[in-house]
Design a protein around this motif. Sequence first.
Motif, PDB file in Angstrom:
ATOM      1  N   ILE A  76      30.243  11.850  27.914  1.00 22.37           N
ATOM      2  CA  ILE A  76      31.621  12.335  27.898  1.00 22.37           C
ATOM      3  C   ILE A  76      31.652  13.824  27.571  1.00 22.37           C
ATOM      4  N   ALA A  77      32.688  14.493  28.069  1.00 24.54           N
ATOM      5  CA  ALA A  77      32.879  15.912  27.788  1.00 24.54           C
ATOM      6  C   ALA A  77      33.968  16.108  26.737  1.00 24.54           C
ATOM      7  N   ASN A  78      35.008  15.328  26.786  1.00 23.20           N
ATOM      8  CA  ASN A  78      36.113  15.352  25.829  1.00 23.20           C
ATOM      9  C   ASN A  78      36.793  14.004  25.867  1.00 23.20           C
ATOM     10  N   GLY A  79      37.601  13.744  24.881  1.00 19.05           N
ATOM     11  CA  GLY A  79      38.359  12.506  24.872  1.00 19.05           C
ATOM     12  C   GLY A  79      38.189  11.759  23.572  1.00 19.05           C
ATOM     13  N   VAL A  80      38.416  10.466  23.629  1.00 20.88           N
ATOM     14  CA  VAL A  80      38.336   9.626  22.444  1.00 20.88           C
ATOM     15  C   VAL A  80      36.891   9.567  21.965  1.00 20.88           C
ATOM     16  N   GLY A  81      36.658   9.925  20.715  1.00 19.25           N
ATOM     17  CA  GLY A  81      35.332   9.817  20.132  1.00 19.25           C
ATOM     18  C   GLY A  81      34.489  11.071  20.175  1.00 19.25           C
ATOM     19  N   TYR A  82      34.922  12.119  20.884  1.00 22.15           N
ATOM     20  CA  TYR A  82      34.124  13.336  20.963  1.00 22.15           C
ATOM     21  C   TYR A  82      35.001  14.516  21.356  1.00 22.15           C
ATOM     22  N   SER A  83      34.770  15.637  20.702  1.00 25.68           N
ATOM     23  CA  SER A  83      35.445  16.878  21.033  1.00 25.68           C
ATOM     24  C   SER A  83      34.376  17.947  21.204  1.00 25.68           C
ATOM     25  N   ALA A  84      34.250  18.492  22.403  1.00 16.40           N
ATOM     26  CA  ALA A  84      33.201  19.460  22.707  1.00 16.40           C
ATOM     27  C   ALA A  84      33.434  20.767  21.950  1.00 16.40           C
ATOM     28  N   VAL A  85      32.336  21.405  21.538  1.00 10.93           N
ATOM     29  CA  VAL A  85      32.431  22.662  20.805  1.00 10.93           C
ATOM     30  C   VAL A  85      32.528  23.857  21.745  1.00 10.93           C
ATOM     31  N   ALA A  86      32.088  23.694  22.985  1.00  6.81           N
ATOM     32  CA  ALA A  86      32.166  24.767  23.973  1.00  6.81           C
ATOM     33  C   ALA A  86      32.485  24.158  25.332  1.00  6.81           C
ATOM     34  N   LYS A  87      32.984  24.976  26.231  1.00  6.79           N
ATOM     35  CA  LYS A  87      33.356  24.497  27.554  1.00  6.79           C
ATOM     36  C   LYS A  87      32.111  24.058  28.330  1.00  6.79           C
ATOM     37  N   GLY A  88      32.191  22.893  28.946  1.00  6.31           N
ATOM     38  CA  GLY A  88      31.092  22.390  29.752  1.00  6.31           C
ATOM     39  C   GLY A  88      30.069  21.560  29.003  1.00  6.31           C
ATOM     40  N   VAL A  89      30.186  21.466  27.696  1.00 11.28           N
ATOM     41  CA  VAL A  89      29.231  20.693  26.905  1.00 11.28           C
ATOM     42  C   VAL A  89      29.583  19.215  27.016  1.00 11.28           C
ATOM     43  N   ARG A  90      28.578  18.408  27.338  1.00 10.73           N
ATOM     44  CA  ARG A  90      28.766  16.963  27.403  1.00 10.73           C
ATOM     45  C   ARG A  90      27.775  16.308  26.456  1.00 10.73           C
ATOM     46  N   ARG A  91      28.105  15.104  26.035  1.00  7.40           N
ATOM     47  CA  ARG A  91      27.241  14.407  25.103  1.00  7.40           C
ATOM     48  C   ARG A  91      27.295  12.912  25.371  1.00  7.40           C
ATOM     49  N   ARG A  92      26.175  12.255  25.151  1.00  4.32           N
ATOM     50  CA  ARG A  92      26.116  10.808  25.321  1.00  4.32           C
ATOM     51  C   ARG A  92      26.471  10.156  23.985  1.00  4.32           C
ATOM     52  N   LYS A  93      27.551   9.369  23.979  1.00  2.08           N
ATOM     53  CA  LYS A  93      28.061   8.755  22.760  1.00  2.08           C
ATOM     54  C   LYS A  93      28.289   7.263  22.979  1.00  2.08           C
ATOM     55  N   PHE A  94      28.179   6.500  21.894  1.00  5.64           N
ATOM     56  CA  PHE A  94      28.551   5.092  21.943  1.00  5.64           C
ATOM     57  C   PHE A  94      30.059   4.974  21.814  1.00  5.64           C
ATOM     58  N   LEU A  95      30.668   4.216  22.701  1.00  2.00           N
ATOM     59  CA  LEU A  95      32.090   3.913  22.637  1.00  2.00           C
ATOM     60  C   LEU A  95      32.271   2.419  22.849  1.00  2.00           C
ATOM     61  N   ARG A  96      33.334   1.888  22.323  1.00  2.00           N
ATOM     62  CA  ARG A  96      33.677   0.480  22.469  1.00  2.00           C
ATOM     63  C   ARG A  96      34.670   0.347  23.618  1.00  2.00           C
ATOM     64  N   GLY A  97      34.604  -0.739  24.361  1.00  2.00           N
ATOM     65  CA  GLY A  97      35.527  -0.983  25.463  1.00  2.00           C
ATOM     66  C   GLY A  97      36.949  -1.182  24.973  1.00  2.00           C
ATOM     67  N   SER A  98      37.877  -1.255  25.901  1.00  2.00           N
ATOM     68  CA  SER A  98      39.297  -1.295  25.556  1.00  2.00           C
ATOM     69  C   SER A  98      39.805  -2.682  25.166  1.00  2.00           C
ATOM     70  N   GLU A  99      38.984  -3.703  25.295  1.00  2.00           N
ATOM     71  CA  GLU A  99      39.418  -5.068  24.992  1.00  2.00           C
ATOM     72  C   GLU A  99      39.060  -5.440  23.555  1.00  2.00           C
ATOM     73  N   VAL A 100      39.983  -6.103  22.862  1.00  2.00           N
ATOM     74  CA  VAL A 100      39.767  -6.515  21.477  1.00  2.00           C
ATOM     75  C   VAL A 100      38.836  -7.725  21.455  1.00  2.00           C
ATOM     76  N   ALA A 101      37.785  -7.635  20.645  1.00  2.99           N
ATOM     77  CA  ALA A 101      36.795  -8.698  20.494  1.00  2.99           C
ATOM     78  C   ALA A 101      36.705  -9.076  19.014  1.00  2.99           C
ATOM     79  N   PRO A 102      36.029 -10.177  18.679  1.00  2.00           N
ATOM     80  CA  PRO A 102      35.936 -10.579  17.268  1.00  2.00           C
ATOM     81  C   PRO A 102      35.222  -9.579  16.364  1.00  2.00           C
ATOM     82  N   ASP A 103      34.374  -8.704  16.909  1.00  2.00           N
ATOM     83  CA  ASP A 103      33.681  -7.743  16.050  1.00  2.00           C
ATOM     84  C   ASP A 103      34.447  -6.435  15.872  1.00  2.00           C
ATOM     85  N   ILE A 104      35.683  -6.385  16.316  1.00  2.00           N
ATOM     86  CA  ILE A 104      36.565  -5.256  16.027  1.00  2.00           C
ATOM     87  C   ILE A 104      37.068  -5.433  14.595  1.00  2.00           C
TER      88      ILE A 104
END
Length: 135
Positions: A76-104
């Motif tokens: 991801i470059a920007n969005g939920v869970g990450y905010s880039a420090v410079a333009k064009g910087v991307r990072r591989r991050k763990f994110l959870r899907g949009s569906e509610v599961a028992p481990d939420i």
Amino acid sequence: MADFKIVVSDPKTKTYQFDITGAEANQFIGRSIGQTVDGATVGLDGYTLTITGGTDNSGFVMSPTLPGPRRQKVLIANGVGYSAVAKGVRRRKFLRGSEVAPDITQINTKVTGYSDKAIEEILGGGSEEVEAPAE
């Protein structure tokens, strides 16, 4: 059985937190970000709540762009869970899907439909005066 902390944000006043278990918690499983839930599940009769996000038991945030309930490592470059420090910087991050599961662990919601009674009145803490601490 699933246990959730439901954070209800009222845009008009403030935020409230509820702990739910059992049958009330099972009503959230399978729902996705953006879907509505009856407020009676957390004790707010007459209110309508919209799921806006949440976190799982490891602290990974739910992303509205990922389908399903599982955890994924995405670039991801920007969005939920990450905010880039410079333009064009991307990072591989763990994110959870949009569906509610028992481990939420936490589900964030906002009030979209109001009742004729205020939340403070329903919870029983609106009309009492709080004494100032003794000096």
